[in-house]
Write an enzyme that holds these catalytic residues in place. Structure first.
Site, PDB file in Angstrom:
ATOM      1  N   LYS A 138      10.230   5.538  -5.992  1.00 42.34           N
ATOM      2  CA  LYS A 138      10.639   4.129  -6.118  1.00 42.34           C
ATOM      3  C   LYS A 138      12.139   3.979  -5.913  1.00 42.34           C
ATOM      4  O   LYS A 138      12.595   2.952  -5.424  1.00 42.34           O
ATOM      5  CB  LYS A 138      10.240   3.557  -7.482  1.00 42.34           C
ATOM      6  CG  LYS A 138       8.750   3.501  -7.706  1.00 42.34           C
ATOM      7  CD  LYS A 138       8.140   2.188  -7.323  1.00 42.34           C
ATOM      8  CE  LYS A 138       6.657   2.372  -7.124  1.00 42.34           C
ATOM      9  NZ  LYS A 138       5.825   1.236  -7.081  1.00 42.34           N
ATOM     10  N   LYS A 165      -0.677   7.378  -0.157  1.00 39.04           N
ATOM     11  CA  LYS A 165      -1.540   6.664  -1.105  1.00 39.04           C
ATOM     12  C   LYS A 165      -1.663   5.194  -0.692  1.00 39.04           C
ATOM     13  O   LYS A 165      -0.676   4.605  -0.255  1.00 39.04           O
ATOM     14  CB  LYS A 165      -0.871   6.748  -2.486  1.00 39.04           C
ATOM     15  CG  LYS A 165      -1.738   6.344  -3.640  1.00 39.04           C
ATOM     16  CD  LYS A 165      -0.912   6.179  -4.926  1.00 39.04           C
ATOM     17  CE  LYS A 165      -0.273   4.820  -5.008  1.00 39.04           C
ATOM     18  NZ  LYS A 165       0.178   4.384  -6.314  1.00 39.04           N
ATOM     19  N   LYS A 221       0.199  -1.301  -2.658  1.00 40.48           N
ATOM     20  CA  LYS A 221       0.437  -2.731  -2.466  1.00 40.48           C
ATOM     21  C   LYS A 221       1.502  -3.021  -1.418  1.00 40.48           C
ATOM     22  O   LYS A 221       1.497  -4.054  -0.765  1.00 40.48           O
ATOM     23  CB  LYS A 221       0.977  -3.335  -3.766  1.00 40.48           C
ATOM     24  CG  LYS A 221       0.034  -3.320  -4.910  1.00 40.48           C
ATOM     25  CD  LYS A 221       0.810  -3.533  -6.209  1.00 40.48           C
ATOM     26  CE  LYS A 221      -0.073  -3.321  -7.402  1.00 40.48           C
ATOM     27  NZ  LYS A 221       0.652  -3.247  -8.660  1.00 40.48           N
TER      28      LYS A 221
HETATM   29  P1  ATP Z   1       2.407   0.735  -5.878  1.00 40.26           P
HETATM   30  O1  ATP Z   1       2.157  -0.343  -4.884  1.00 40.26           O
HETATM   31  O2  ATP Z   1       3.772   0.714  -6.436  1.00 40.26           O
HETATM   32  O3  ATP Z   1       1.943   2.071  -5.407  1.00 40.26           O
HETATM   33  P2  ATP Z   1       0.287   0.946  -7.687  1.00 40.26           P
HETATM   34  O4  ATP Z   1      -0.821   0.235  -6.996  1.00 40.26           O
HETATM   35  O5  ATP Z   1       0.298   2.427  -7.774  1.00 40.26           O
HETATM   36  O6  ATP Z   1       1.611   0.347  -7.152  1.00 40.26           O
HETATM   37  P3  ATP Z   1      -0.505  -0.159 -10.133  1.00 40.26           P
HETATM   38  O7  ATP Z   1      -1.104  -1.360  -9.524  1.00 40.26           O
HETATM   39  O8  ATP Z   1       0.255  -0.374 -11.378  1.00 40.26           O
HETATM   40  O9  ATP Z   1       0.461   0.518  -9.186  1.00 40.26           O
HETATM   41  O10 ATP Z   1      -1.635   0.954 -10.346  1.00 40.26           O
HETATM   42  C1  ATP Z   1      -2.680   0.590 -11.168  1.00 40.26           C
HETATM   43  C2  ATP Z   1      -3.659   1.687 -11.409  1.00 40.26           C
HETATM   44  O11 ATP Z   1      -4.369   1.961 -10.217  1.00 40.26           O
HETATM   45  C3  ATP Z   1      -3.071   3.026 -11.855  1.00 40.26           C
HETATM   46  O12 ATP Z   1      -3.956   3.590 -12.787  1.00 40.26           O
HETATM   47  C4  ATP Z   1      -3.033   3.829 -10.591  1.00 40.26           C
HETATM   48  O13 ATP Z   1      -3.138   5.207 -10.840  1.00 40.26           O
HETATM   49  C5  ATP Z   1      -4.254   3.322  -9.879  1.00 40.26           C
HETATM   50  N1  ATP Z   1      -4.075   3.376  -8.435  1.00 40.26           N
HETATM   51  C6  ATP Z   1      -3.162   2.714  -7.699  1.00 40.26           C
HETATM   52  N2  ATP Z   1      -3.265   3.013  -6.401  1.00 40.26           N
HETATM   53  C7  ATP Z   1      -4.306   3.895  -6.305  1.00 40.26           C
HETATM   54  C8  ATP Z   1      -4.935   4.578  -5.214  1.00 40.26           C
HETATM   55  N3  ATP Z   1      -4.508   4.425  -3.983  1.00 40.26           N
HETATM   56  N4  ATP Z   1      -5.980   5.381  -5.476  1.00 40.26           N
HETATM   57  C9  ATP Z   1      -6.432   5.533  -6.741  1.00 40.26           C
HETATM   58  N5  ATP Z   1      -5.893   4.927  -7.801  1.00 40.26           N
HETATM   59  C10 ATP Z   1      -4.838   4.121  -7.605  1.00 40.26           C
END
Ligand code: ATP
Ligand code: LTN
Length: 333
Positions: free
Chosen positions: A117, A199, A202
């Site tokens: 980040k 990964k 968003k």
């Molecule tokens: P960013 O866009 O910053 O990567 P994020 O989607 O990781 O944000 P959150 O929305 O807070 O952040 O994540 C919410 C939950 O979803 C957490 O438990 C995270 O581990 C899970 N998660 C997020 N992205 C994935 C993914 N691609 N695969 C599996 N689990 C995910």
């Protein structure tokens, strides 16, 4: 919730920093849903975490409400679990300060998410972004959670939370329950459809499918999903990351095993396969989108849910914080 004393406690949260995605659904919410009947579950919209990077205030407010509507539409039931907004329970920020005084600078410097980040937001690396995992530890420890259902990327943060709790207990006696991360077998790390080395996140709209995307957008994103130059639908994350990601998504969306999915598409070519994965996700999200839209037209209902949720959450949080105050040696209020 009745017999809360015997049920194990679960805590988790998602930031209202964007749309809920297929990644957050597969990695977290699907599991949250499955756990709510058997455990004493507390699920949060972590708005204090969201402001570790700059947010537009009107959009943040709207996203918190939309996220609550989506939690409900995914099947989270306010009769079975506590649903609330983090900033409504001031004990989170208070405990975070105390835990921050029991966390090493070096520990926080090693966090992978902080490193990523701070690269993404190089012009705005705040103290909040650095101490983000301490606030997350406070979230979990305030509720004495036994387990934390998250995607694989959050494992490191839950482990740090355990380390902080263990250290604290070592100094002051038993105060906190040590939490375990609960990471799903399939869907723990959904990859970007554009670039299966990353990964799904968003911040990458074309590689990312949102819970509220229209069916035609979901279909288009899957049609364009990156695969490889072969034609066989086979699970091999090293050699075939794109196809393997699609197989995991299909498996999680359809309830079939990866082996069953491989057999179903053997000899069919990628076009047919990608359309089928897209269609499975369209059908998975259709009722969620429709129910979210319906709920969002009833703001008074949503307000009632988060107000009641905060009250119930606070009753638990206050008890833990009082104990912590006593243990560290604060005069009672
Ligand atoms: P960013 O866009 O910053 O990567 P994020 O989607 O990781 O944000 P959150 O929305 O807070 O952040 O994540 C919410 C939950 O979803 C957490 O438990 C995270 O581990 C899970 N998660 C997020 N992205 C994935 C993914 N691609 N695969 C599996 N689990 C995910
Ligand atoms: N850091 C998490 C969100 C989060 C969380 C938590 C998850 C904040 N507090 C407590 C589990 C428990 C993320 O998904 N980015």
């Amino acid at each position: 919730m009745g017999d809360t004393a015997v049920k194990k406690r679960i805590f988790s949260g998602i930031q209202p920093s964007g749309e809920l995605t297929l990644g957050s659904y597969m990695g977290a919410i699907r599991n949250w849903n499955a756990l709510q009947s058997e455990y004493d579950c507390v699920y949060c919209i972590v708005d204090l975490h969201a402001i570790t990077v700059r947010q537009d205030p009107a959009q943040l407010r709207r996203r918190c409400l939309t996220q609550l509507a989506q939690y409900l539409a995914c099947g989270l039931d306010p009769e079975k679990c506590i649903l609330f907004v983090q900033s409504h329970v001031p004990e989170h920020a208070e405990l975070s300060w105390i835990l921050g005084c029991h966390t090493q600078f070096g520990e926080l410097s090693r966090m992978t998410q902080f490193k990523q980040k701070s690269q993404q937001h190089a012009d705005n690396i705040t103290a909040g972004l650095f101490t983000y995992p301490v606030l997350m530890a406070a979230d979990i420890l305030l509720y004495q959670a036994d387990a934390v259902p998250v995607g694989a990327d959050q494992k490191q943060h839950v482990e740090l939370c355990r380390d902080i709790a263990q250290r604290f207990n070592g100094v002051y006696g038993d105060v906190f329950t040590l939490p375990e991360p609960l990471i799903p077998k399939v869907g723990a790390r959904i990859m970007s459809l554009n670039n299966p080395a990353n990964k799904m996140s968003k911040s990458d709209p074309e590689g990312c499918v949102n819970l509220l995307d229209k069916p035609e957008d979901i279909r288009r994103k899957f049609k364009r999903a990156v695969t490889d130059s072969e034609t066989s639908v086979r699970y091999d994350p090293e050699a075939k990351p794109g196809v393997s990601n699609l197989l995991s998504i299909y498996s999680a969306a359809s309830g079939k095993s990866v082996a069953e999915a491989e057999a179903e598409f053997s000899g069919q070519g990628y076009g047919v396969f990608k359309n089928a994965v897209g269609e499975a996700v369209v059908e998975l999200f259709r009722p969620i989108r429709e129910e979210s839209e319906r709920l969002l037209s009833d703001k008074a209902y949503l307000e009632g849910i988060y107000r009641q949720g905060a009250e119930r959450a606070r009753a638990v949080a206050i008890r833990t914080l009082r104990k912590v105050h006593r243990k560290v040696g604060f005069l009672s209020r």
